[in-house]
Enzyme design. Structure first.
Site, mmCIF file in Angstrom:
data_model
loop_
_atom_site.group_PDB
_atom_site.id
_atom_site.type_symbol
_atom_site.label_atom_id
_atom_site.label_comp_id
_atom_site.label_asym_id
_atom_site.label_seq_id
_atom_site.Cartn_x
_atom_site.Cartn_y
_atom_site.Cartn_z
ATOM 1 N N ASP A 9 8.884 -17.267 -25.916
ATOM 2 C CA ASP A 9 9.389 -16.165 -25.100
ATOM 3 C C ASP A 9 10.381 -15.401 -25.999
ATOM 4 O OD1 ASP A 9 10.165 -14.652 -22.774
ATOM 5 O OD2 ASP A 9 11.974 -15.892 -22.701
ATOM 6 N N LEU A 10 10.724 -14.183 -25.624
ATOM 7 C CA LEU A 10 11.629 -13.391 -26.476
ATOM 8 C C LEU A 10 13.071 -13.381 -25.954
ATOM 9 C CD1 LEU A 10 11.975 -11.269 -28.836
ATOM 10 C CD2 LEU A 10 11.598 -9.547 -27.082
ATOM 11 N N ASP A 11 13.237 -12.713 -24.803
ATOM 12 C CA ASP A 11 14.588 -12.516 -24.252
ATOM 13 C C ASP A 11 15.195 -13.864 -23.854
ATOM 14 O OD1 ASP A 11 14.527 -9.640 -24.367
ATOM 15 O OD2 ASP A 11 13.226 -9.641 -22.605
ATOM 16 N N THR A 17 19.069 -10.857 -25.385
ATOM 17 C CA THR A 17 18.998 -9.505 -24.820
ATOM 18 C C THR A 17 19.309 -9.491 -23.329
ATOM 19 O OG1 THR A 17 16.672 -9.986 -25.032
ATOM 20 C CG2 THR A 17 17.516 -8.196 -26.379
ATOM 21 N N LYS A 45 15.894 -13.030 -14.998
ATOM 22 C CA LYS A 45 15.361 -13.599 -16.242
ATOM 23 C C LYS A 45 13.869 -13.901 -16.124
ATOM 24 C CE LYS A 45 19.654 -15.233 -18.134
ATOM 25 N NZ LYS A 45 20.509 -16.352 -18.512
ATOM 26 N N GLY A 46 13.114 -13.394 -17.063
ATOM 27 C CA GLY A 46 11.672 -13.637 -17.071
ATOM 28 C C GLY A 46 10.896 -12.768 -16.097
ATOM 29 N N ARG A 49 10.180 -5.661 -15.175
ATOM 30 C CA ARG A 49 11.124 -4.567 -14.907
ATOM 31 C C ARG A 49 10.996 -4.059 -13.465
ATOM 32 N NH1 ARG A 49 10.287 0.339 -18.796
ATOM 33 N NH2 ARG A 49 10.123 -1.416 -20.225
ATOM 34 N N SER A 114 5.882 -12.640 -23.906
ATOM 35 C CA SER A 114 7.067 -12.071 -23.250
ATOM 36 C C SER A 114 6.682 -11.129 -22.120
ATOM 37 C CB SER A 114 7.869 -11.294 -24.298
ATOM 38 O OG SER A 114 8.846 -10.494 -23.686
ATOM 39 N N ALA A 115 7.549 -11.039 -21.109
ATOM 40 C CA ALA A 115 7.327 -10.092 -20.006
ATOM 41 C C ALA A 115 7.762 -8.680 -20.390
ATOM 42 C CB ALA A 115 8.130 -10.544 -18.792
ATOM 43 N N SER A 116 8.469 -8.574 -21.512
ATOM 44 C CA SER A 116 9.072 -7.283 -21.866
ATOM 45 C C SER A 116 8.074 -6.304 -22.476
ATOM 46 C CB SER A 116 10.209 -7.504 -22.854
ATOM 47 O OG SER A 116 10.688 -6.264 -23.329
ATOM 48 N N ASN A 118 9.293 -4.011 -24.285
ATOM 49 C CA ASN A 118 10.022 -3.612 -25.495
ATOM 50 C C ASN A 118 9.973 -4.685 -26.576
ATOM 51 O OD1 ASN A 118 11.217 -1.062 -24.473
ATOM 52 N ND2 ASN A 118 12.208 -2.424 -23.003
ATOM 53 N N LYS A 145 4.959 -13.616 -14.994
ATOM 54 C CA LYS A 145 5.358 -15.011 -14.868
ATOM 55 C C LYS A 145 5.941 -15.192 -13.456
ATOM 56 C CE LYS A 145 6.766 -15.022 -19.743
ATOM 57 N NZ LYS A 145 7.877 -15.043 -20.703
ATOM 58 N N GLU A 169 10.828 -21.477 -23.568
ATOM 59 C CA GLU A 169 11.195 -20.572 -22.468
ATOM 60 C C GLU A 169 12.618 -20.798 -21.989
ATOM 61 O OE1 GLU A 169 10.877 -18.264 -20.357
ATOM 62 O OE2 GLU A 169 8.870 -17.511 -20.680
ATOM 63 N N ASP A 170 13.283 -19.718 -21.566
ATOM 64 C CA ASP A 170 14.638 -19.863 -21.001
ATOM 65 C C ASP A 170 14.672 -19.537 -19.510
ATOM 66 O OD1 ASP A 170 14.213 -17.046 -21.338
ATOM 67 O OD2 ASP A 170 16.345 -16.780 -20.966
HETATM 68 C C1 BG6 Z 1 11.904 -10.413 -19.708
HETATM 69 C C2 BG6 Z 1 13.362 -10.473 -19.322
HETATM 70 O O1 BG6 Z 1 11.724 -11.013 -20.962
HETATM 71 O O2 BG6 Z 1 11.461 -9.060 -19.768
HETATM 72 C C3 BG6 Z 1 13.580 -9.733 -18.006
HETATM 73 O O3 BG6 Z 1 13.766 -11.818 -19.189
HETATM 74 C C4 BG6 Z 1 13.050 -8.309 -18.130
HETATM 75 O O4 BG6 Z 1 14.940 -9.744 -17.659
HETATM 76 C C5 BG6 Z 1 11.583 -8.336 -18.547
HETATM 77 O O5 BG6 Z 1 13.184 -7.622 -16.897
HETATM 78 C C6 BG6 Z 1 10.990 -6.935 -18.730
HETATM 79 O O6 BG6 Z 1 11.606 -6.316 -19.819
HETATM 80 P P1 BG6 Z 1 11.445 -4.783 -20.233
HETATM 81 O O7 BG6 Z 1 12.024 -4.737 -21.642
HETATM 82 O O8 BG6 Z 1 9.978 -4.475 -20.222
HETATM 83 O O9 BG6 Z 1 12.194 -3.981 -19.244
HETATM 84 MG MG MG Z 2 13.336 -15.144 -21.406
#
Ligand code: BG6
Ligand code: MG
Length: 217
Positions: A9-11, A17, A45-46, A49, A114-116, A118, A145, A169-170
């Site tokens: 996982d990233l964040d 972050t 977390k996880g 958005r 990752s769910a992000s 970014n 997730k 994972e966190d």
């Molecule tokens: C997850 C974070 O990795 O990504 C969440 O733990 C975040 O807090 C999610 O909302 C989505 O991220 P982003 O960068 O697409 O807004």
């Molecule tokens: Mg995370």
């Protein structure tokens, strides 16, 4: 010989972050006239958005039209990106590089899960892109997730069976996703919160080489 794949996982696992996500959500909450605490931020977390904004608006008891909702999603992300812009390799969490080097030396497949949305720019900023064979992030999934989709796509891209994958994972939702994918789940953080994980570590500093070697057997 069995090939083990590793999925990070990233964040909160590679970089902290979560604090920037928190600041950006808090700025939005304050603009909308309510407080948003760090404790409430744990719920984010996880979580995607979109889902985060739904929870935030619930906390503030705010009804939004679709257009407003979409605008706030963009606003939050633009604010978040201002923090990300300033990131560099000094923000990589302790001993992440040691573990990535251990895997690279052995040519073990490594993916990001990752769910992000970014994820890629962040890995670029902290100069870790070269350690990852594949990146699966919020742009590649339809189900967030705790659904296992993100990790199953990562295993497939790595060409490794899900049961031969290890996930770091966190987030509770992330551990649940890894377990649902029948992968080995490793909680990074508070073991009381991540009590569904197969193994728990406060951080990578606590994870020694002997343990990493047992995962490869
Ligand atoms: C997850 C974070 O990795 O990504 C969440 O733990 C975040 O807090 C999610 O909302 C989505 O991220 P982003 O960068 O697409 O807004
Ligand atoms: Mg995370």
């Amino acid at each position: 010989m069995k090939i083990t794949g590793f999925i990070f996982d990233l964040d909160g696992v590679i970089v902290d972050t979560a604090k920037y996500h928190y600041l950006a959500w808090r700025n939005l909450a304050n603009d909308l006239g309510f407080e948003f605490t760090e404790t409430q931020n744990e719920l984010f977390k996880g979580v995607s958005r979109k889902r985060c904004l739904e929870i935030l608006l619930d906390i503030g008891k705010i009804d939004a039209s679709q257009a407003q909702f979409d605008r706030w999603m963009v606003e939050k992300n633009e604010d978040y990106l201002k923090y990300i812009e300033k990131m560099n390799a000094s923000e990589i969490l302790p001993d992440v590089i040691r573990v990535l080097e251990f895997l690279k030396e052995r040519n073990i497949p490594v993916a990001l899960g990752s769910a992000s949305k970014n994820a890629r720019p962040i890995l670029e900023k902290v100069e870790l892109l070269r350690y990852f064979d594949d990146i699966v992030d919020g742009n590649n999934v339809t189900k967030a997730k705790p659904d296992p989709e993100v990790f199953l796509i990562a295993a497939d891209k790595l060409g490794v069976l899900p049961e031969n994958c290890v996930v770091f994972e966190d987030a509770v939702a992330g551990i649940q996703a890894a377990n649902a994918a029948r992968m080995i789940s490793i909680g990074i953080g508070d073991k009381n919160i991540l009590n569904e994980a197969n193994y728990n570590f406060k951080g990578f500093t606590e994870m020694n080489e002997a343990f990493l070697k047992t995962l490869l057997k």
